[in-house]
Write an enzyme that holds these catalytic residues in place. Structure first.
Site, mmCIF file in Angstrom:
data_model
loop_
_atom_site.group_PDB
_atom_site.id
_atom_site.type_symbol
_atom_site.label_atom_id
_atom_site.label_comp_id
_atom_site.label_asym_id
_atom_site.label_seq_id
_atom_site.Cartn_x
_atom_site.Cartn_y
_atom_site.Cartn_z
ATOM 1 N N PRO A 171 -18.079 40.671 15.156
ATOM 2 C CA PRO A 171 -16.887 39.686 15.786
ATOM 3 C C PRO A 171 -15.994 40.448 16.665
ATOM 4 C CG PRO A 171 -17.211 39.263 13.314
ATOM 5 C CD PRO A 171 -18.047 40.546 13.692
ATOM 6 N N GLY A 191 -10.727 43.598 14.403
ATOM 7 C CA GLY A 191 -10.441 44.727 13.635
ATOM 8 C C GLY A 191 -11.735 45.472 13.045
ATOM 9 N N LEU A 192 -12.906 44.985 13.288
ATOM 10 C CA LEU A 192 -14.145 45.693 13.073
ATOM 11 C C LEU A 192 -14.618 46.833 14.066
ATOM 12 C CD1 LEU A 192 -15.832 42.765 11.053
ATOM 13 C CD2 LEU A 192 -14.641 44.582 10.185
ATOM 14 N N GLY A 193 -13.840 46.879 15.023
ATOM 15 C CA GLY A 193 -14.359 47.990 15.911
ATOM 16 C C GLY A 193 -15.187 47.732 16.822
ATOM 17 N N SER A 194 -15.332 46.456 17.269
ATOM 18 C CA SER A 194 -16.385 45.869 18.149
ATOM 19 C C SER A 194 -16.424 46.534 19.692
ATOM 20 C CB SER A 194 -16.147 44.328 18.272
ATOM 21 O OG SER A 194 -16.367 43.854 19.760
ATOM 22 N N ASP A 200 -10.912 54.581 15.426
ATOM 23 C CA ASP A 200 -12.195 53.659 15.458
ATOM 24 C C ASP A 200 -13.337 54.444 16.162
ATOM 25 O OD1 ASP A 200 -10.250 51.946 14.687
ATOM 26 O OD2 ASP A 200 -10.610 50.353 16.248
ATOM 27 N N ALA A 202 -18.007 50.019 19.177
ATOM 28 C CA ALA A 202 -19.308 50.017 18.954
ATOM 29 C C ALA A 202 -20.080 49.663 20.128
ATOM 30 C CB ALA A 202 -19.505 49.025 17.671
HETATM 31 C C1 MEV Z 1 -7.418 49.903 14.756
HETATM 32 O O1 MEV Z 1 -8.654 49.809 14.209
HETATM 33 C C2 MEV Z 1 -6.469 50.914 14.097
HETATM 34 C C3 MEV Z 1 -5.123 51.089 14.374
HETATM 35 O O2 MEV Z 1 -4.266 52.164 13.453
HETATM 36 C C4 MEV Z 1 -4.969 51.451 15.892
HETATM 37 C C5 MEV Z 1 -5.222 52.934 16.033
HETATM 38 O O3 MEV Z 1 -5.420 53.816 15.023
HETATM 39 O O4 MEV Z 1 -5.694 53.146 17.047
HETATM 40 C C6 MEV Z 1 -4.227 49.469 14.305
#
Ligand code: MEV
Length: 311
Positions: free
Chosen positions: A99, A103-106, A150, A109
């Protein structure tokens, strides 16, 4: 057929604090991937094109274009300039099960899969560290001031103990961790969340920096707990990390609802994962409890729940 892929990721501990040089822990989610397949160009079409049907984008790549602000074309341009080669005459088609803005690194990736496919067509491999550097450059479009966590966890596809600008440390997992990933269904911009934490640091420096240091201390304790396979301790640390992320204002009512629901349903621990404000939360469960917690998350409003094992 030439195809390359890259995994999603979850941040187990230390998001946001990672931007300020505190340690953080992340792991790949290998069952959730972005794919890049190489196709011949349609008749009459020349040069390198990127086709991203999910994003409704079909993009020509101009190796000499300046200030490229599209993450996909920038990825391709950086691969070509790093290898000092001309664009091949192909279309690279991107599809992702990860998705977006969750927050899953789309973003990392998709860039990683694209760069890998391009290297395969060119028959010119890039080292993992070169690929990691390149995807980090692209991450700046998504995140503004990314820590690099990420791209690192996704390019190496290994659990990592990450400290910004320090040598990469992979992590030994003492006992497999069963995680549920609960999607709030609310898209959120990591760039905005990271920017808002920066504003909080500027406005209220001492307490905010204290919170950030406490998150770093949790990541350090979590590292030992993960290496020892102490699931109960890992769960407690996840709960504590979520409370501190709330203080940084990066949680949301939807995330809190899912975190509370998982905790009340018997998860060992739960927290938001990634940039926050929406996107996904994670819950650590025993395999026996997984189904019950999953059902509870769906009842509490999760748009979907993935199960994964970090081993
Ligand atoms: C994002 O997946 C993680 C954060 O800490 C941003 C980052 O570290 O670049 C929110």
């Amino acid at each position: 057929m030439i195809e390359a892929s890259a995994s999603a990721k979850v941040i187990l501990f230390g998001e946001h604090a990672a931007v300020y040089g505190q340690p953080a822990i992340a792991a790949p989610v290998s069952s959730l991937r972005a794919y890049a397949t190489v196709e011949t160009n349609p008749v009459g079409v020349h040069g390198l094109h990127i086709d991203a049907p999910d994003l409704n984008q079909r993009l020509p790549v101009d190796i000499r274009a300046e200030s490229v602000d599209n993450a996909l074309t920038l990825t391709a341009q950086l691969v070509l300039t790093t290898l000092a080669v001309e664009p091949p005459d192909v279309t690279i088609c991107l599809r992702s099960r990860i998705p977006i803005a969750s927050g899953l690194g789309s973003g990392s990736a998709v860039s990683t899969a694209l760069a890998r496919a391009l290297c395969l067509v060119l028959d010119r491999p890039l080292s993992e560290s070169d690929l990691n550097r390149l995807v980090y450059e692209v991450e700046k479009i998504h995140h503004g001031t990314p820590s690099g966590i990420d791209n690192t966890v996704i390019v190496y596809e290994r659990p990592v103990y990450f400290v910004r600008d320090k040598t990469l440390e992979t992590l030994t997992i003492g006992a497999p961790l069963t995680l549920l990933i609960g999607d709030t269904g609310v898209g959120a911009s990591t760039k905005i969340a990271v920017g808002d934490v920066r504003k909080l640091v500027d406005a209220d420096r001492e307490p905010t920096e204290q919170t950030i240091r406490e998150i770093g201390a949790i990541s350090e304790q979590a590292r030992s707990a993960i290496e020892w396979g102490d699931a109960a301790a890992i769960g407690r640390l996840m709960n504590a990390n979520h409370e501190l992320l709330k203080l940084l204002t990066v949680s949301s009512p939807e995330l809190d609802r899912l975190v509370d629901a998982a905790q009340n349903a018997g998860a060992l621990g739960a927290k938001l994962s990634g940039g926050g404000r929406g996107g996904n939360m994670i819950a650590l469960v025993t395999p026996e409890h997984a189904h019950h917690v999953e059902q509870t998350l769906l009842t509490a409003g999760a748009a979907r729940v993935f199960q994964t094992t970090i081993a």
